[in-house]
Design a protein around this motif. Structure first.
Motif, PDB file in Angstrom:
ATOM      1  N   SER A   8      -3.706   3.142 -14.038  1.00 14.87           N
ATOM      2  CA  SER A   8      -2.925   3.185 -15.330  1.00 14.87           C
ATOM      3  C   SER A   8      -3.450   2.494 -16.323  1.00 14.87           C
ATOM      4  N   ARG A  12      -4.171   4.118 -20.031  1.00 14.12           N
ATOM      5  CA  ARG A  12      -3.445   3.542 -21.238  1.00 14.12           C
ATOM      6  C   ARG A  12      -4.167   3.372 -22.345  1.00 14.12           C
ATOM      7  N   GLY A  17      -1.412   8.252 -24.024  1.00 12.08           N
ATOM      8  CA  GLY A  17      -0.192   8.447 -23.216  1.00 12.08           C
ATOM      9  C   GLY A  17      -0.587   8.946 -21.923  1.00 12.08           C
ATOM     10  N   THR A  19      -0.079  10.852 -18.363  1.00 12.78           N
ATOM     11  CA  THR A  19       1.233  11.297 -17.813  1.00 12.78           C
ATOM     12  C   THR A  19       1.283  10.720 -16.352  1.00 12.78           C
ATOM     13  N   SER A 302       1.972   8.862 -27.413  1.00 13.96           N
ATOM     14  CA  SER A 302       2.330   8.742 -25.847  1.00 13.96           C
ATOM     15  C   SER A 302       3.628   9.371 -25.493  1.00 13.96           C
ATOM     16  N   ARG A 305       3.561  13.160 -25.000  1.00 14.72           N
ATOM     17  CA  ARG A 305       2.808  13.415 -23.864  1.00 14.72           C
ATOM     18  C   ARG A 305       3.640  13.023 -22.641  1.00 14.72           C
ATOM     19  N   GLN A 306       4.238  11.763 -22.455  1.00 18.14           N
ATOM     20  CA  GLN A 306       4.658  11.296 -21.410  1.00 18.14           C
ATOM     21  C   GLN A 306       6.277  12.159 -20.885  1.00 18.14           C
ATOM     22  N   LEU A 391       7.253   6.929 -17.756  1.00 20.21           N
ATOM     23  CA  LEU A 391       6.424   6.329 -19.024  1.00 20.21           C
ATOM     24  C   LEU A 391       5.113   5.622 -18.666  1.00 20.21           C
ATOM     25  N   VAL A 392       4.721   5.844 -17.314  1.00 24.78           N
ATOM     26  CA  VAL A 392       3.728   4.933 -17.096  1.00 24.78           C
ATOM     27  C   VAL A 392       3.870   3.590 -17.334  1.00 24.78           C
ATOM     28  N   TYR A 424       7.120  -0.726 -23.155  1.00 20.88           N
ATOM     29  CA  TYR A 424       6.497   0.331 -23.668  1.00 20.88           C
ATOM     30  C   TYR A 424       5.942  -0.001 -25.047  1.00 20.88           C
TER      31      TYR A 424
END
Length: 427
Positions: A8, A12, A17, A19, A302, A305-306, A391-392, A424
């Protein structure tokens, strides 16, 4: 960190972003394979349609030409926003890095076509040897216009391009002299831009062909010779290593050990991709998790995309809305505030920017019914975990969790608050 946290963190930083699905896949293949796949060369995307509006002939009505430029600028903005959100790959993010590094603004260049051509140069040369890359950039019409290169003549040398080339783009402060600036300006005299053709060329009558002493070398030096002196300079590789680390690693300068390892990876071939590969595999990289502030463009892209927003289906009104978010946050692609580019780090963490993110988040949630449905399907006690996955985010702090918990009953509100959290904004 767990294996999932490791991949992750890598994704990132390398991409826009990632998913939850992309992280799942990366977790199966492992960090090494994930990095190699992320940095693999990809074909450049199709370009924007810049044929809209009336022709831009110099004898056309001034208002008509201004309107045509505005339409083309807007199309270029929409095209790149769609591309970043739809693709989100390491290549796209590296293009964004180079855009901030060479920091050229359409507001002075006044040509979407020339700005797009500069992007093509980033994509074609920005992953490999910096030698050809710098040679191409010194011929780049947008950069020449941005730094007054077309005003640089043998009779009246203009030092802007030569100075910024060494200070901001290749060597850094303290690695050249004022004499080098004057000599570099003379080497770059005579280059002009043909706006209609979208090209640059050297005009011999405007060019100073006399010998100079530049960065320790004396003789008749041309543009390519100047580029070669820059990339062979002992300061070039460490300078680039530090710039990449500040954008991909940590907001703090890299240690001497990190710089040495990245320079070694860069090697005699001056390979940017190899340096970036070494950066995310560096032993000091894992400790940078949670230390890098997202730039506004990164935050918006981001989120798109997420949250599973289909960038290809966004209409012009919705794209304008996303652009307005970035503008309110202080960063709009193709419009850096100065040749130094955009600020970084804590500059994006003001009270005002936090309020903008909180006001903007509901508009993003409106475009993401699928994300809302995902949280609705989760049991209420599990919704904070479901939001973190969406939101990873590795985990919420106790303080953030306490703020989010009351909103768990309302998925839309929960996502809105999640997008405005410190977790975030900083990754």
């Amino acid at each position: 960190m767990t294996d999932r946290q490791t991949v992750s963190h890598v994704l990132r930083r390398l991409t826009f972003g990632p998913t939850a699905t992309e992280v799942d896949k990366a977790g199966e293949t492992g960090a090494a394979a994930t990095i190699s796949a992320a940095l693999a060369h990809r074909t450049a995307p199709p370009g924007p349609d810049l044929s809209t509006g009336p022709p831009l002939a110099q004898d056309a009505d001034r208002d008509a030409r201004r309107e045509a430029r505005a339409q083309q600028n807007a199309e270029l903005d929409r095209w790149w926003l769609r591309q970043m959100a739809a693709d989100g790959t390491a290549g796209e993010k590296l293009t964004f890095f180079w855009h901030g590094h060479w920091a050229t603004s359409i507001q002075k260049v006044k040509s979407a076509a020339l700005m797009y051509r500069q992007q093509q140069t980033f994509r074609r040369y920005g992953t490999g040897d910096t030698g050809p890359f710098i040679r191409a950039m010194l011929r780049d019409p947008a950069l020449i216009l941005w730094l007054d290169g077309q005003q640089n003549t043998a009779r009246a040398p203009n030092e802007n391009l030569a100075r910024e080339l060494m200070e901001l783009f290749t060597l850094g402060v303290g690695h050249y002299t004022e004499e080098d600036v004057r000599a570099g300006a003379r080497v770059l005299t005579g280059w002009t831009v043909d706006r209609g053709a979208g090209t640059s060329r050297l005009m011999p009558k405007r060019h100073d062909q006399s010998p100079v002493t530049l960065l320790g070398t004396t003789g008749v030096i041309d543009l390519d010779g100047y580029a070669d002196l820059l990339v062979r300079h002992r300061a070039h590789a460490p300078f680039l290593a530090a710039r990449l680390w500040l954008r991909y690693g940590s907001g703090a300068p890299p240690s001497a050990a990190v710089v040495e390892r990245l320079v070694t990876a860069f090697g005699p071939g001056r390979d940017v991709t190899a340096m970036l590969h070494a950066l995310v595999l560096d032993p000091e990289f894992p400790a940078t998790n949670g230390q890098l502030v997202k730039q506004p463009v990164e935050w918006v892209v981001s989120a798109v995309r997420q949250l599973g927003i289909d960038a290809g289906k966004l209409d012009d009104k919705q794209l304008k809305q996303l652009s307005a978010m970035m503008r309110a946050l202080g960063q709009v692609p193709f419009r850096p505030p100065s040749v130094g580019g955009w600020p970084a780090g804590a500059a994006w963490l003001t009270t005002a920017s936090a309020q903008v993110r909180l006001r903007s988040a509901p508009n993003l949630v409106t475009l993401a019914p699928g994300a809302v449905a995902t949280l609705e399907q989760a049991a209420r006690p599990d919704r904070l975990d479901a939001l973190a996955r969406l939101l990873v985010i590795d985990r919420w702090t106790d303080r953030t969790a306490a703020v989010l918990a009351p909103a768990a009953q309302d998925p839309k509100k929960l996502i809105t608050l999640g997008l405005a959290t410190p977790e975030y904004a900083v990754h």
